[in-house]
Design a protein around this motif. Structure first.
Motif, short mmCIF file in Angstrom:
data_model
loop_
_atom_site.label_atom_id
_atom_site.label_comp_id
_atom_site.label_asym_id
_atom_site.label_seq_id
_atom_site.Cartn_x
_atom_site.Cartn_y
_atom_site.Cartn_z
N GLU A 13 32.19 37.01 39.51
CA GLU A 13 32.03 37.00 40.96
C GLU A 13 32.72 35.79 41.60
O GLU A 13 33.12 35.85 42.75
CB GLU A 13 30.54 37.00 41.32
CG GLU A 13 29.82 38.29 41.00
CD GLU A 13 30.33 39.46 41.86
OE1 GLU A 13 30.63 39.24 43.04
OE2 GLU A 13 30.45 40.57 41.31
N LEU A 14 32.82 34.71 40.84
CA LEU A 14 33.42 33.50 41.39
C LEU A 14 34.94 33.56 41.43
O LEU A 14 35.59 32.66 41.97
CB LEU A 14 32.99 32.26 40.58
CG LEU A 14 31.71 31.58 41.08
CD1 LEU A 14 30.52 32.51 40.92
CD2 LEU A 14 31.47 30.26 40.34
N ASP A 15 35.51 34.64 40.87
CA ASP A 15 36.96 34.84 40.96
C ASP A 15 37.35 35.77 42.09
O ASP A 15 38.53 36.08 42.27
CB ASP A 15 37.50 35.40 39.63
CG ASP A 15 37.49 34.35 38.53
OD1 ASP A 15 37.88 33.20 38.80
OD2 ASP A 15 37.07 34.68 37.39
N LYS A 16 36.37 36.22 42.87
CA LYS A 16 36.65 37.12 43.99
C LYS A 16 36.80 36.31 45.28
O LYS A 16 36.14 35.30 45.48
CB LYS A 16 35.50 38.12 44.15
CG LYS A 16 35.34 39.07 42.97
CD LYS A 16 34.18 40.03 43.21
CE LYS A 16 34.00 40.98 42.03
NZ LYS A 16 32.87 41.91 42.24
N PHE A 17 37.67 36.80 46.15
CA PHE A 17 37.85 36.17 47.45
C PHE A 17 36.72 36.61 48.38
O PHE A 17 36.39 37.80 48.46
CB PHE A 17 39.20 36.53 48.06
CG PHE A 17 40.35 35.85 47.39
CD1 PHE A 17 40.74 34.57 47.75
CD2 PHE A 17 41.05 36.49 46.37
CE1 PHE A 17 41.81 33.94 47.13
CE2 PHE A 17 42.12 35.87 45.74
CZ PHE A 17 42.49 34.60 46.11
N VAL A 18 36.15 35.64 49.07
CA VAL A 18 35.05 35.91 49.99
C VAL A 18 35.48 35.52 51.39
O VAL A 18 36.10 34.47 51.58
CB VAL A 18 33.78 35.11 49.59
CG1 VAL A 18 32.65 35.36 50.57
CG2 VAL A 18 33.36 35.49 48.18
#
Length: 379
Positions: free
Chosen positions: A357-362
């Motif tokens: 999840e921490l590799d996804k753009f938010v």
């Protein structure tokens, strides 16, 4: 002094006075140079010694022999902090530093060596001396850690300036001492010349008399028949103040700090401009040195293939931003969609997380495009 000798020799009763020691030589102020160099170089050395050297593989830190050597115990006689502080001192003071790896896996800083340069082959280091031991073997450039500071030897480069400062400092101290010194006349009632033994005893008495007046706030001396001690006015009392001497020493440290890229306010501990000074110090002084160390370690400890795959030696220290102070900036970087959370972790010297999840753009609603409908819904 020939004319004075002639004058004294005209009166045999005064001839013996020519041999009395009445003048002291001015000492050299070599400590000024040592003080300025120690203050500035050790300031940088203490900063670099706080660095954390990380062996990274596939984005993960490796706890291996190199981690232990670089961060805990480089050799049997030094801790990592002492090693890196000594490393920086030699690098800056002598413009170069050589570190060798022994057969027992110890990292040692060479005290002296001879470098033989070649055009198309690695340079060779011979006659490498560590403490009192000289290595019989030679070391190729690809076997050692070798850095240069790209400056003349600081000690030699500054010699001219230090000599001028020392002369000025000595003169200021002489003026201050002269304006506040005790001045007196010693009269000896004698009608005949003194032999060598008598002159020696008289000189010893004068020396003890002078030391008593100079070192003690209250001095009592015996009054001898035929021997008179009379003080005279010492002249102008408005000499060089202690503050002026301190300003001169501060000015010398400032000159050395400017050469090394250390903000003057920071080296003197002034907190008024601390934030601005620390940023300049990190960017223009510490940053380039850490880049040199990191590049050298990656060149010598990593193969080309490993480096291109992402493995490397990361030097983390004062150059890294404070995560708590930059919390608002971190939120903006993630919320704007400019960086993933793992990328932000790397920017602040932290390891990547295994959470995908921490590799996804938010992105937040505040950063939606102007054409998007309010609330994020299209008509």
């Amino acid at each position: 002094m020939g004319w004075l000798s002639d004058v004294l020799k005209r009166n045999k009763e005064l001839e013996w006075m020519y041999d009395l020691d009445l003048v002291c030589e001015t000492s050299q102020r070599a400590y000024l140079k040592k003080m300025a160099l120690e203050t500035c170089i050790n300031f940088i050395g203490r900063t670099i010694s706080q660095s954390d050297f990380r062996v990274m593989k596939n984005g993960k830190r490796q706890y291996d022999d190199w981690h232990y050597l670089l961060n805990v115990r480089p050799n049997t006689d030094q801790s990592a902090a002492d090693f890196w502080q000594n490393f920086i001192y030699k690098l800056i003071d002598e413009n170069e530093v050589l570190v060798i790896l022994t057969d027992t896996n110890d990292l040692l800083i060479a005290d002296s060596f001879v470098r033989t340069e070649y055009a198309v082959y690695p340079d060779v280091f011979s006659n490498v001396v560590v403490k009192d031991y000289t290595f019989n073997r030679t070391f190729r450039m690809d076997e050692v850690i070798y850095l240069t500071y790209n400056n003349e030897k600081l000690s030699q480069y500054m010699d001219g300036m230090f000599n001028d400062y020392a002369e000025l400092f000595s003169r200021m101290i002489e003026i201050s001492l002269r304006n506040n010194q005790i001045r007196a006349i010693v009269s000896v009632d004698t009608t005949q010349s003194l032999d060598e033994d008598s002159r020696g005893k008289l000189q010893d008495f004068i020396d003890k008399l002078f030391a008593s007046f100079r070192k003690n706030t209250i001095a009592l001396v015996p009054k001898l028949k035929g021997f008179e001690y009379t003080e005279v006015a010492s002249g102008d009392k408005t000499g060089v103040s202690v503050d002026e001497l301190a300003k001169l020493k501060r000015s010398l440290i400032d000159d050395v700090a400017n050469i090394l890229g250390i903000p003057n306010a920071l080296i003197h501990g002034e907190l008024a401009e601390y934030e601005t000074s620390i940023k300049a110090y990190v960017r223009f002084c510490i940053g380039p040195i850490i880049k040199k160390i990191g590049d050298e370690l990656n060149t010598k400890l990593m193969t080309k293939d490993r480096y291109l795959k992402g493995d490397r030696i990361a030097v983390i220290g004062l150059t890294e931003k404070d995560l708590v102070e930059q919390a608002e900036a971190v939120d903006k970087l993630v919320a704007s969609g400019a960086f993933t959370r793992n990328e932000v972790r790397e920017l602040f010297g932290k390891e990547r997380s295994d959470n995908p999840e921490l590799d996804k753009f938010v992105i937040t609603k505040n950063y939606q495009s102007a054409g998007a409908a309010e609330g994020g819904e299209s008509k």
